[in-house]
Design a protein around this motif. Structure first.
Motif, short mmCIF file in Angstrom:
data_model
loop_
_atom_site.label_atom_id
_atom_site.label_comp_id
_atom_site.label_asym_id
_atom_site.label_seq_id
_atom_site.Cartn_x
_atom_site.Cartn_y
_atom_site.Cartn_z
N PRO A 334 0.83 -1.21 0.00
CA PRO A 334 0.00 0.00 0.00
C PRO A 334 0.86 1.25 0.00
CG PRO A 334 -0.79 -1.59 1.62
CD PRO A 334 0.52 -2.11 1.13
N ALA A 335 0.40 2.25 -0.73
CA ALA A 335 1.19 3.48 -0.84
C ALA A 335 1.33 4.19 0.49
CB ALA A 335 0.54 4.42 -1.87
N ILE A 336 0.38 3.97 1.41
CA ILE A 336 0.45 4.64 2.71
C ILE A 336 1.61 4.14 3.55
CG2 ILE A 336 -1.02 2.99 3.95
CD1 ILE A 336 -2.34 5.38 5.32
N LYS A 337 2.13 2.95 3.22
CA LYS A 337 3.27 2.39 3.95
C LYS A 337 4.59 3.04 3.54
CE LYS A 337 1.03 -0.86 6.23
NZ LYS A 337 0.97 -0.89 7.70
N LEU A 338 4.58 3.77 2.45
CA LEU A 338 5.81 4.34 1.92
C LEU A 338 5.88 5.82 2.28
CD1 LEU A 338 8.34 3.81 0.12
CD2 LEU A 338 7.01 4.71 -1.77
N CYS A 339 6.99 6.24 2.85
CA CYS A 339 7.21 7.64 3.18
C CYS A 339 8.48 8.09 2.50
CB CYS A 339 7.32 7.82 4.69
SG CYS A 339 7.61 9.53 5.21
N LYS A 340 8.37 8.93 1.48
CA LYS A 340 9.54 9.34 0.70
C LYS A 340 10.56 10.06 1.58
CE LYS A 340 6.83 9.97 -3.51
NZ LYS A 340 6.46 10.89 -4.60
N GLU A 341 10.09 10.90 2.52
CA GLU A 341 11.03 11.65 3.34
C GLU A 341 11.78 10.73 4.31
OE1 GLU A 341 7.86 12.34 2.96
OE2 GLU A 341 7.92 14.12 1.70
N LYS A 342 11.09 9.70 4.82
CA LYS A 342 11.71 8.83 5.82
C LYS A 342 12.74 7.91 5.20
CE LYS A 342 10.49 5.52 9.45
NZ LYS A 342 9.39 4.80 10.12
N TRP A 343 12.45 7.39 4.01
CA TRP A 343 13.34 6.40 3.40
C TRP A 343 14.25 7.03 2.36
CZ3 TRP A 343 13.35 2.87 6.66
CH2 TRP A 343 12.19 2.35 7.22
N PHE A 344 14.60 8.29 2.54
CA PHE A 344 15.44 8.97 1.55
C PHE A 344 16.90 8.57 1.74
CE2 PHE A 344 18.06 12.45 -0.01
CZ PHE A 344 17.53 12.62 -1.28
N LEU A 345 17.43 7.83 0.77
CA LEU A 345 18.84 7.44 0.79
C LEU A 345 19.65 8.30 -0.16
CD1 LEU A 345 18.67 3.55 0.91
CD2 LEU A 345 19.18 5.11 2.76
N LYS A 346 19.13 8.50 -1.37
CA LYS A 346 19.78 9.34 -2.36
C LYS A 346 18.72 9.79 -3.35
CE LYS A 346 21.19 5.44 -5.29
NZ LYS A 346 22.31 4.81 -6.00
N ALA A 347 19.11 10.68 -4.26
CA ALA A 347 18.15 11.20 -5.23
C ALA A 347 17.58 10.07 -6.06
CB ALA A 347 18.83 12.23 -6.13
N GLY A 348 16.25 10.07 -6.18
CA GLY A 348 15.59 9.00 -6.90
C GLY A 348 15.65 9.19 -8.41
N TYR A 349 15.07 8.24 -9.11
CA TYR A 349 15.03 8.26 -10.57
C TYR A 349 13.59 8.39 -11.04
CZ TYR A 349 19.81 6.43 -10.27
OH TYR A 349 21.14 6.26 -9.99
N PHE A 350 13.44 8.40 -12.35
CA PHE A 350 12.12 8.43 -12.97
C PHE A 350 12.07 7.33 -14.02
CE2 PHE A 350 9.21 9.98 -16.31
CZ PHE A 350 8.06 10.08 -15.55
#
Length: 589
Positions: A334-350
């Protein structure tokens, strides 16, 4: 959709991108001037970024021919290569409007000229892009229209990106021929007619985006299930604009020539019949120095005081046990389980579909995007972008129009940490009393925040340090007497803060700054509480403090240590008063 052979033979990422900018000399002088200025800004942008991008600039529709190829009515201002200061000076000094105009508008000749440049270019190109700066009002001659459309189909079939930028101060009805041309450019897919633009800075940004749109970090096979894969491209939407530093080089003391360094691996062989040992300092005459083969090269790592040796093949297998570069689906969350700010390791991709890897990948990609968006889920995948890179766990979150780009759909690639990356940070106890906010203070702060809100865009702020440095370097390189003006967008605008009622804000939250009232020091030393050091705490001191009910003079960490030494369990959420009560109840001797 593909076979195992197709996955193994996926295109490798190598080479540098190539772009050709075409300026239509048949347009009026004002249109040519805007196109010329925008192209100069584009070359300057590449010079600033020290890009390895190969770019060429040509003029078509003139009565002259200045090119090494067998083409007519074309002038190559800058031959396709990495941008140089000499080429920029040549482009800036050229007066394109002064050239005569050709008798007929032949566009197929120009497209053939571009395909010939890409084919004969000595460096390997990772992508091919053609940018045409013109109005969409006057079509080529009737006899050339069919040849132009056929030429466009051939270029698009060879994965050459063609973009037409509509330069005009006003909107106007686009000619029917260019609508047919755009259909072939977009492979009969849905498209939007290019809007008229007149600002050179906007045109430069459009050209820069278009020339970088297909610069994928990797072109991979996305394995959704057994025997079912699609082609995708992994893109980096954010690039680093590092500050350039002075480079140093070693110079020979006698000739003042730059000294180059060459690393060679060799081995020393000794005649088997020679029993004499050969040391590093004393080489026997029978010994020979031979190049060291890759199969003979060993790597080692110390483990437990011993050196563990590996061959090159074993090292590559240990570095990447995942296999060839690819993207593999593991499951959904579920998307609610994912927190972009919390799991930020490095700049993401597209992530975006790529037809050059596997044809027909766009339809299943859109279906996956629609399903994830409607079900509010993210796809958890294993990503390996290079043959020698380490695999990483990523989450694919559906998105639209990232960074306000003209991209319909795609996935944000968010890096997720492994178990080894997660750190357990101890809970910090705050001994100070938490301030109580009044309702009036909250309401006033909400008004201030609402009055300072603005619409954010990704290109709103420029790095002032880099921009000022670029302008200083360019002024010296181009021998300009004055620096190009630069507006610092990070400086606060005073008029924005005039909506704040200073008296009310000062009354609720102040005073601030130099006018702040400092707390006077206590001159009465008899009332001063001296902190107790942890090493001074012993059993007799604890008992005395329990009798005098003065355990609260200790810190929270010291009180917890007293409880831990006596094996008394307690909750981490207890405050200092509750911990003191536990000491009084359980630590009395």
């Amino acid at each position: 959709m593909d076979s195992d052979d197709e996955i193994e033979e996926a295109a490798k990422w190598e080479g540098s991108p190539g772009t050709i900018v075409l300026i239509n000399a048949l347009e009026d002088s004002s249109t040519i001037k805007v196109a010329h200025e925008a192209t100069c800004l584009l070359i300057r942008q590449y010079l600033r970024s020290s890009s390895s991008h190969n770019i060429g600039v040509s003029i078509y529709g003139t009565d002259q021919t200045q090119t090494d190829l067998n083409s007519n009515n074309i002038i190559d201002i800058i031959s396709m290569d990495t941008p140089t200061l000499e080429g920029y000076k040549k482009l800036r000094a050229m007066d394109i409007a002064s050239y005569g105009k050709a008798k007929e508008y032949v566009l197929s000749e120009v497209l053939w000229h571009c395909s010939k440049i890409f084919k004969d270019y000595k460096k390997k190109l990772s992508s091919q892009t053609i940018l045409i700066l013109t109005k969409l009002l006057n079509p080529p001659v009737t006899t050339d229209q069919k040849r132009t459309l056929d030429r466009v189909v051939n270029l698009v079939g060879s994965y050459t990106k063609i973009t037409i930028i509509n330069i005009s101060p006003d909107d106007y009805p686009i000619d029917k021929f260019y609508k047919e041309l755009l259909i072939d450019i977009n492979k009969s897919q849905e498209y939007t007619l290019p809007q008229a633009v007149w600002n050179p800075n906007v045109i430069q940004n459009m050209m820069y985006q278009q020339s970088h749109r297909h610069l994928a970090v990797a072109k991979l096979s996305f394995e959704i299930g057994p025997g079912f894969s699609i082609g995708v491209g992994v893109y980096s939407l954010l690039g680093k604009s590092n500050q350039s530093y002075l480079k140093t080089s070693n110079i020979d003391a006698k000739t003042n020539e730059t000294v180059t360094r060459v690393t060679m691996r060799s081995k020393l062989t000794v005649n088997p019949g020679d029993s004499q040992k050969v040391s590093d300092d004393d080489v026997s005459g029978d010994s020979k120095e031979l190049p060291l083969l890759d199969s003979e090269l060993l790597f080692c790592q110390e483990y437990g005081g011993e050196r563990i040796e590996f061959t090159k093949k074993e090292k590559e297998e240990m570095s990447n046990p995942f296999g060839p570069p690819m993207l593999k689906l593991l499951g959904f969350k579920p998307a609610i389980k994912l927190c972009k700010e919390k799991w930020f390791l490095k700049a993401g991709y597209f992530l975006y579909p790529n037809e050059s890897v596997i044809e027909g990948s766009t339809v299943p990609f859109k279906a996956l995007h629609k399903a994830c968006d409607e079900m509010k889920t993210v796809a958890i995948c294993m990503l390996c972008s290079r043959a020698n890179s380490r695999p990483s766990i990523v989450a694919l979150a559906p998105c639209t129009r990232p960074l306000d780009l003209e991209i319909e759909i795609g996935f944000d690639v968010i890096h997720i940490p492994f178990a080894e990356n997660v750190r357990e940070i101890p809970q910090l106890d705050d001994e100070s009393d938490k301030p109580i906010l009044q309702k009036k203070q909250k309401e006033e702060m909400n008004k201030i925040l609402n009055s300072l809100q603005f619409h954010y865009k990704a290109d709103m702020f420029e790095n002032p340090k880099l921009q000022s440095q670029y302008r200083a370097i360019e002024a010296k390189a181009l021998q300009e007497t004055s620096l190009e003006p630069f507006v610092d967008s990070t400086i606060q605008k005073p008029e924005v803060y005039q909506v704040i009622r200073e008296d009310v804000f000062e009354e609720l939250f102040g005073p601030f700054g130099v006018s702040s009232i400092k707390r006077s020091c206590n001159t009465d030393k008899s009332n001063t509480i001296k902190k107790i050091k942890t090493e001074d705490i012993n059993e007799s001191l604890v008992q005395d403090m329990i009798i005098n009910k003065s355990v609260d003079k200790l810190t929270v960490a010291q009180i917890k240590n007293i409880l831990k030494e006596r094996n008394i369990t307690f909750s981490k959420s207890l405050n200092k008063a509750d911990l003191c009560e536990l000491v009084y109840e359980n630590c009395t001797s």
